[in-house]
Design an enzyme around this catalytic site. Structure first.
Site, PDB file in Angstrom:
ATOM      1  N   GLU A 138      -7.141 -92.665 -55.923  1.00  0.00           N
ATOM      2  CA  GLU A 138      -5.798 -92.687 -56.755  1.00  0.00           C
ATOM      3  C   GLU A 138      -4.768 -91.659 -56.307  1.00  0.00           C
ATOM      4  O   GLU A 138      -5.444 -90.548 -55.570  1.00  0.00           O
ATOM      5  CB  GLU A 138      -6.520 -92.065 -58.164  1.00  0.00           C
ATOM      6  CG  GLU A 138      -5.299 -91.539 -59.103  1.00  0.00           C
ATOM      7  CD  GLU A 138      -5.909 -90.811 -60.209  1.00  0.00           C
ATOM      8  OE1 GLU A 138      -6.684 -89.963 -59.936  1.00  0.00           O
ATOM      9  OE2 GLU A 138      -5.463 -90.841 -61.530  1.00  0.00           O
ATOM     10  N   ASN A 202       0.840 -94.696 -62.893  1.00  0.00           N
ATOM     11  CA  ASN A 202      -0.019 -94.339 -61.969  1.00  0.00           C
ATOM     12  C   ASN A 202      -0.716 -95.557 -61.523  1.00  0.00           C
ATOM     13  O   ASN A 202      -1.228 -96.276 -62.518  1.00  0.00           O
ATOM     14  CB  ASN A 202      -0.986 -93.214 -62.869  1.00  0.00           C
ATOM     15  CG  ASN A 202      -2.077 -92.832 -61.952  1.00  0.00           C
ATOM     16  OD1 ASN A 202      -2.273 -93.083 -60.722  1.00  0.00           O
ATOM     17  ND2 ASN A 202      -2.576 -91.643 -62.298  1.00  0.00           N
ATOM     18  N   LYS A 219      -2.510 -97.676 -64.551  1.00  0.00           N
ATOM     19  CA  LYS A 219      -3.721 -96.994 -65.422  1.00  0.00           C
ATOM     20  C   LYS A 219      -3.422 -96.989 -66.872  1.00  0.00           C
ATOM     21  O   LYS A 219      -2.267 -96.921 -67.279  1.00  0.00           O
ATOM     22  CB  LYS A 219      -3.492 -95.523 -64.818  1.00  0.00           C
ATOM     23  CG  LYS A 219      -4.728 -94.635 -65.295  1.00  0.00           C
ATOM     24  CD  LYS A 219      -4.315 -93.149 -64.575  1.00  0.00           C
ATOM     25  CE  LYS A 219      -5.944 -92.253 -65.042  1.00  0.00           C
ATOM     26  NZ  LYS A 219      -5.778 -90.998 -64.244  1.00  0.00           N
ATOM     27  N   GLU A 238      -1.132 -85.134 -66.804  1.00  0.00           N
ATOM     28  CA  GLU A 238      -0.793 -86.660 -66.553  1.00  0.00           C
ATOM     29  C   GLU A 238      -0.051 -87.283 -67.664  1.00  0.00           C
ATOM     30  O   GLU A 238       0.574 -88.085 -67.368  1.00  0.00           O
ATOM     31  CB  GLU A 238      -2.087 -87.348 -66.385  1.00  0.00           C
ATOM     32  CG  GLU A 238      -2.711 -87.085 -65.019  1.00  0.00           C
ATOM     33  CD  GLU A 238      -3.954 -88.336 -64.669  1.00  0.00           C
ATOM     34  OE1 GLU A 238      -3.646 -89.580 -64.622  1.00  0.00           O
ATOM     35  OE2 GLU A 238      -5.020 -87.875 -64.568  1.00  0.00           O
ATOM     36  N   CYS A 264      -9.344 -93.870 -62.200  1.00  0.00           N
ATOM     37  CA  CYS A 264      -9.853 -92.564 -62.512  1.00  0.00           C
ATOM     38  C   CYS A 264     -10.619 -92.419 -63.646  1.00  0.00           C
ATOM     39  O   CYS A 264     -11.534 -92.977 -64.011  1.00  0.00           O
ATOM     40  CB  CYS A 264      -8.955 -91.451 -62.086  1.00  0.00           C
ATOM     41  SG  CYS A 264      -9.813 -90.073 -62.195  1.00  0.00           S
ATOM     42  N   ASN A 289      -9.258 -88.972 -58.856  1.00  0.00           N
ATOM     43  CA  ASN A 289      -9.157 -87.413 -58.519  1.00  0.00           C
ATOM     44  C   ASN A 289      -9.954 -86.487 -59.904  1.00  0.00           C
ATOM     45  O   ASN A 289      -9.327 -86.484 -61.007  1.00  0.00           O
ATOM     46  CB  ASN A 289      -7.637 -87.133 -58.603  1.00  0.00           C
ATOM     47  CG  ASN A 289      -6.741 -87.347 -57.292  1.00  0.00           C
ATOM     48  OD1 ASN A 289      -6.636 -86.439 -56.419  1.00  0.00           O
ATOM     49  ND2 ASN A 289      -6.650 -88.511 -57.032  1.00  0.00           N
TER      50      ASN A 289
HETATM   51  N1  CDT Z   1      -7.252 -88.191 -62.542  1.00  0.00           N
HETATM   52  C1  CDT Z   1      -7.945 -88.318 -63.731  1.00  0.00           C
HETATM   53  O1  CDT Z   1      -7.934 -89.152 -64.645  1.00  0.00           O
HETATM   54  N2  CDT Z   1      -8.820 -87.227 -63.821  1.00  0.00           N
HETATM   55  C2  CDT Z   1      -9.769 -87.274 -64.860  1.00  0.00           C
HETATM   56  C3  CDT Z   1      -9.976 -85.820 -65.256  1.00  0.00           C
HETATM   57  C4  CDT Z   1     -10.340 -85.584 -66.526  1.00  0.00           C
HETATM   58  S1  CDT Z   1      -9.569 -84.575 -67.844  1.00  0.00           S
HETATM   59  C5  CDT Z   1      -8.606 -83.908 -67.550  1.00  0.00           C
HETATM   60  C6  CDT Z   1     -10.914 -88.194 -64.869  1.00  0.00           C
HETATM   61  O2  CDT Z   1     -11.278 -88.562 -65.871  1.00  0.00           O
HETATM   62  O3  CDT Z   1     -11.667 -87.627 -64.054  1.00  0.00           O
END
Ligand code: CDT
Length: 401
Positions: A138, A202, A219, A238, A264, A289
């Site tokens: 991502e 995204n 996303k 985000e 993600c 990420n």
């Molecule tokens: N990039 C992304 O979606 N990361 C989220 C972080 C969790 S909450 C802030 C994840 O689900 O891994």
């Protein structure tokens, strides 16, 4: 045995069931890889594959209906059911050698050119290994910019692409085409609609071995927060930077497989996998990420790796699909993020796993018909699901309604 007045014989030869019905003979996809059918996988970091070459168990095709006692007749009937649903095994197994191109951190000062060079190095390594497809993370072209919040979303417009390919990414497309390898790439995209409205997404784009775009997925589940949060050591804004996809989850026929994508946070939601499972997905590509420190509940920090595997392994198993999950991890702008990229089989087993916190290629040979051994038996959705009693799934958002 006799099923509904018809004489049925079931022979199991080298792990493959031969079902004889009257004078008709059909081969049934039987269990995990048949004898001698090794699943190969690895990591270019030089580590030994983590997973067993293939599961030694479950070599026979069976379906389990908890409401019915198992008898030899019911076993034969279930095998017939599998045969009827899926017909004979194709003489040529559909195989796909797939790679995950894990990335270490991308710092804010890194240029697109430097990042694309890294992507090309990973892609070349995967091509050298004979892979047909490499999955990148991502937001693979920039640092994870939602960790900053200035109050003005446009302050980070330089982190978005406005077209794909573009002059910065064209060398990646060119090299992929030259080497005959496809890829999926996560990045931020600004799209302008006909009425002049700008949309910030995204996205993850799937590119075939000819360098043509198969699909661009947006996303669906946008995590984090919208407003600046002064209590956080770093932001996860985000919801400030991205709109959620209005399109949901699709699947596409490419690379000889039925391919879906998720990004993600999508991987944590069972609906993600089921939406694609209902469309017959065989391989889900996912970039992520994931900061190790989860500010709203730090007790989850030590479980980040466990949860990462938990969701992708269960999603794969419950929907009879392969999943490739690929991280951008390591310490990026002072924030430690999870690596542990994995390739998961429809059995839920991990076929390959990254062992470093940097740029690394993992890979596995996927025998795509392995999916049918789950979607044609225990998880035969057409046969066993009960949508009429699942109405809350589409009428309610959460317990509050
Ligand atoms: N990039 C992304 O979606 N990361 C989220 C972080 C969790 S909450 C802030 C994840 O689900 O891994």
């Amino acid at each position: 045995v006799v099923v509904d007045g018809t004489v049925v014989m079931v022979l199991v030869v080298a792990g493959t069931a031969v079902v004889v019905v009257g004078t008709t003979v059909v081969l049934v996809a039987a269990g995990a890889p048949v004898v001698g059918d090794e699943v190969t996988s690895g990591s270019l970091a030089g580590a030994a594959p983590l997973a067993p070459a293939h599961p030694a168990t479950s070599r026979h095709a069976t379906a389990t209906n908890p409401n019915r006692p198992r008898t030899r007749t019911s076993l034969a009937a279930e095998m017939l059911h599998v045969a009827a649903r899926h017909g004979r095994l194709s003489p040529m197994e559909r195989m796909l050698r797939v790679a995950g191109g894990q990335m270490g951190p991308i710092q804010r000062a890194d240029t697109r050119g430097q990042v694309v060079d890294r992507l090309i190095t990973l892609l070349s390594e995967a091509a050298d290994l004979g892979c047909e497809l490499i999955v990148f993370p991502e937001l693979a072209l920039t640092t994870f910019f939602p960790r900053w919040h200035t109050g003005k979303v446009t302050d980070f417009d330089h982190c978005y692409e406005t077209e794909m390919p573009n002059p910065a990414t064209q060398p990646l497309f060119d090299e992929a085409r030259r080497r005959g390898i496809g890829f999926s790439l996560g990045y931020a995209l600004i799209e302008e609609t006909d009425d002049g409205t700008l949309h910030r997404w995204n996205v993850q784009t799937l590119v075939d071995t000819e360098g043509s775009i198969v699909a661009t997925f947006k996303k669906v589940h946008i995590p984090g927060h919208d407003e600046f949060d002064p209590l956080r050591p770093f932001q996860h804004a985000e919801r400030h930077f991205f709109e959620p996809s209005p399109e949901g989850f699709g699947v596409w026929d490419a690379f000889g497989a039925r391919i879906g994508m998720m990004i993600c946070n999508d991987r944590r939601w069972p609906e993600t996998y089921r939406e694609m499972g209902l469309q017959g997905v065989e391989l889900i590509l996912c970039g992520y990420n994931t900061p190790i420190h989860y500010v709203p509940d730090p007790s989850q920090d030590r479980l980040q790796g466990f949860h990462n595997k938990l969701v992708m392994q269960s999603g794969a198993y419950q929907n009879g699909t392969f999943v490739v999950g690929v991280a951008k991890g390591g310490v990026e702008e002072g924030v430690a993020s999870l690596c542990e990229s994995i390739i998961v089989a429809p059995s839920g087993e991990i076929l390959a796993e990254a062992t470093t916190e940097g740029d690394e290629v993992i890979w596995a040979d996927l025998r795509l018909d392995w999916c049918k051994q789950y979607t044609g038996t225990l998880f035969d959705m057409d046969y066993y699901r009960r949508p009429e009693v699942y109405t809350r799934l589409t009428t309610m958002r959460g317990p509050s309604g």
